[in-house]
Design a protein around this motif. Structure first.
Motif, short mmCIF file in Angstrom:
data_model
loop_
_atom_site.label_atom_id
_atom_site.label_comp_id
_atom_site.label_asym_id
_atom_site.label_seq_id
_atom_site.Cartn_x
_atom_site.Cartn_y
_atom_site.Cartn_z
N HIS A 176 -24.82 -28.55 -66.95
CA HIS A 176 -23.69 -29.32 -66.64
C HIS A 176 -22.42 -29.43 -67.12
CE1 HIS A 176 -27.14 -32.12 -64.65
NE2 HIS A 176 -27.83 -31.16 -65.67
N LYS A 177 -21.45 -29.43 -66.42
CA LYS A 177 -20.11 -29.26 -67.20
C LYS A 177 -19.32 -30.74 -67.21
CE LYS A 177 -19.43 -24.49 -65.70
NZ LYS A 177 -18.45 -23.55 -64.99
N ARG A 178 -18.36 -30.61 -68.25
CA ARG A 178 -17.13 -31.60 -68.25
C ARG A 178 -15.91 -30.63 -68.04
NH1 ARG A 178 -20.34 -33.66 -73.01
NH2 ARG A 178 -21.43 -35.57 -72.49
N GLY A 179 -15.48 -30.89 -66.96
CA GLY A 179 -14.51 -30.04 -66.73
C GLY A 179 -14.78 -28.36 -66.62
N THR A 200 -16.04 -26.90 -69.33
CA THR A 200 -16.99 -26.61 -70.35
C THR A 200 -18.16 -27.00 -70.04
OG1 THR A 200 -14.97 -27.04 -71.61
CG2 THR A 200 -17.20 -27.15 -72.94
N ILE A 201 -19.54 -26.17 -70.42
CA ILE A 201 -20.70 -26.53 -70.33
C ILE A 201 -21.18 -27.66 -71.29
CG2 ILE A 201 -23.14 -25.98 -70.47
CD1 ILE A 201 -22.12 -22.98 -69.54
N SER A 202 -21.48 -28.77 -70.89
CA SER A 202 -21.67 -29.97 -71.67
C SER A 202 -23.29 -30.40 -71.96
CB SER A 202 -21.38 -31.28 -71.23
OG SER A 202 -21.86 -31.60 -69.93
N GLY A 203 -24.16 -29.50 -71.29
CA GLY A 203 -25.59 -29.68 -71.46
C GLY A 203 -26.50 -29.10 -70.43
N PHE A 204 -27.88 -29.45 -70.47
CA PHE A 204 -28.61 -28.83 -69.40
C PHE A 204 -29.65 -29.83 -69.03
CE2 PHE A 204 -27.33 -25.60 -72.33
CZ PHE A 204 -26.71 -24.47 -71.54
N SER A 205 -30.13 -29.58 -67.92
CA SER A 205 -31.53 -30.29 -67.60
C SER A 205 -32.50 -29.08 -67.13
CB SER A 205 -31.01 -31.31 -66.39
OG SER A 205 -30.58 -30.91 -65.39
#
Length: 309
Positions: A212-215, A217-222
């Motif tokens: 998952h991205k914010r803009g 930048t990768i912000s996390g995963f699921s």
């Protein structure tokens, strides 16, 4: 009997960093407690023989005991953290050591350890949420990150998917230190992709990761995952008269098989997630009275020793 490891989900979700041998040592100690009937407490040591380590993880005999001995010493210095809700409804942040005492006996190629008081209820408490798996599932994993990923995933076995996990939290949960693999490319190659590949190859599940991205930048995963199809040669359900079986299976037989079924990892999809082994087994026994449910469970029954006449 299958070697089952049971951990409270508070411990599964704790942020800590252990190397592969340390994780294996803890898992073997848990199995030793179950098989010996001693249970786990803060007073009596659990012993792990080098022979058990060799047989379970297929490691070189000449290095097995030294590896256990070193892991025991390192584990003594380790800490882990978790959160719990107190009686006032407030979050308490807890910091504890893993073990309060270690011993090693060179002449017997054996180590002994006593778990710290804080960790004992987290391992032994089954009345609340639990995660269980066969030790065999992680026996061939050679990455500590793969072991941690597998544990994190199967805590969500009933749904087959995890919620979004923020990057910093995921790094902590999987055991990556703040100054390790700070570049995303290195983190993916050396940690995430390696762990996923080993879990997919050596365990009972197939996992896929979504970033998952914010803009930009990768912000996390699921993660999503599913159970691998069983390769056990079993009698086909169609060859069994389900209606007849439902009528002829005695109450004692239902409860006997239900207890065995409750410990199968693949039965996790039937679990409600908040019940103990015994509660789950009672509900499975009720399912065995229903011809439709019984038909679904026949392959699992055969795996635990049921034989159709």
């Amino acid at each position: 009997m299958r070697d089952l490891v049971v951990k409270d989900n508070a411990l599964i979700n704790a942020s800590y960093n252990l190397d592969l041998v340390e994780q294996r040592l803890i898992l073997l100690a848990i199995v030793e407690a179950r098989e010996s009937g001693k249970g786990i407490n803060a007073n009596d040591p659990l012993q792990v023989h080098a022979e058990s380590y060799i047989n379970q993880f297929n490691v070189a005999r000449q290095t097995a005991y030294q590896a256990l001995k070193d892991a025991c010493k390192d584990l003594f210095a380790r800490q882990f953290s978790y959160q719990e809700i107190n009686k006032r409804g407030n979050i308490e942040n807890v910091l504890s050591r893993w073990v309060s005492e270690i011993r090693y006996i060179d002449a017997e190629a054996t180590v002994k350890l006593i778990f710290a008081p804080a960790i004992v209820p987290l391992i032994t408490r089954l009345e609340e949420q639990f995660t269980k798996y066969e030790l065999q599932q992680i026996s061939n994993l050679t990455s500590a990150y793969a072991v941690r990923l597998y544990e994190l995933l199967i805590a969500w076995r009933s749904t087959g998917q995890t919620p979004f996990i923020e990057l910093t939290e995921f790094r902590q949960k999987i055991g990556v230190l703040d100054d390790e693999y700070t570049r995303m490319g290195n983190f993916k190659d050396r940690v995430l992709n390696l762990a996923i590949a080993q879990v997919n190859e050596h365990t009972d599940i197939i996992v896929k990761c979504e970033q998952h991205k914010r803009g930009r930048t990768i912000s996390g995963f699921s993660f999503t995952f599913k159970q691998k199809k069983s390769v056990t040669k079993a009698t086909k359900s169609a060859e069994i008269n389900i209606e007849d079986l439902a009528k002829k299976m005695t109450v004692a037989q239902r409860h006997l098989f239900a207890k065995e079924l409750a410990e199968l990892p693949e039965m996790g999809k039937y679990s409600q997630g908040t019940e103990s082994y015994s509660q789950f087994a009672v509900r499975i026994a009720e399912m065995l009275q229903d011809p439709q449910k019984l038909k679904e469970l026949v392959p699992h029954l055969i795996k635990v020793g049921f034989k159709a006449k």
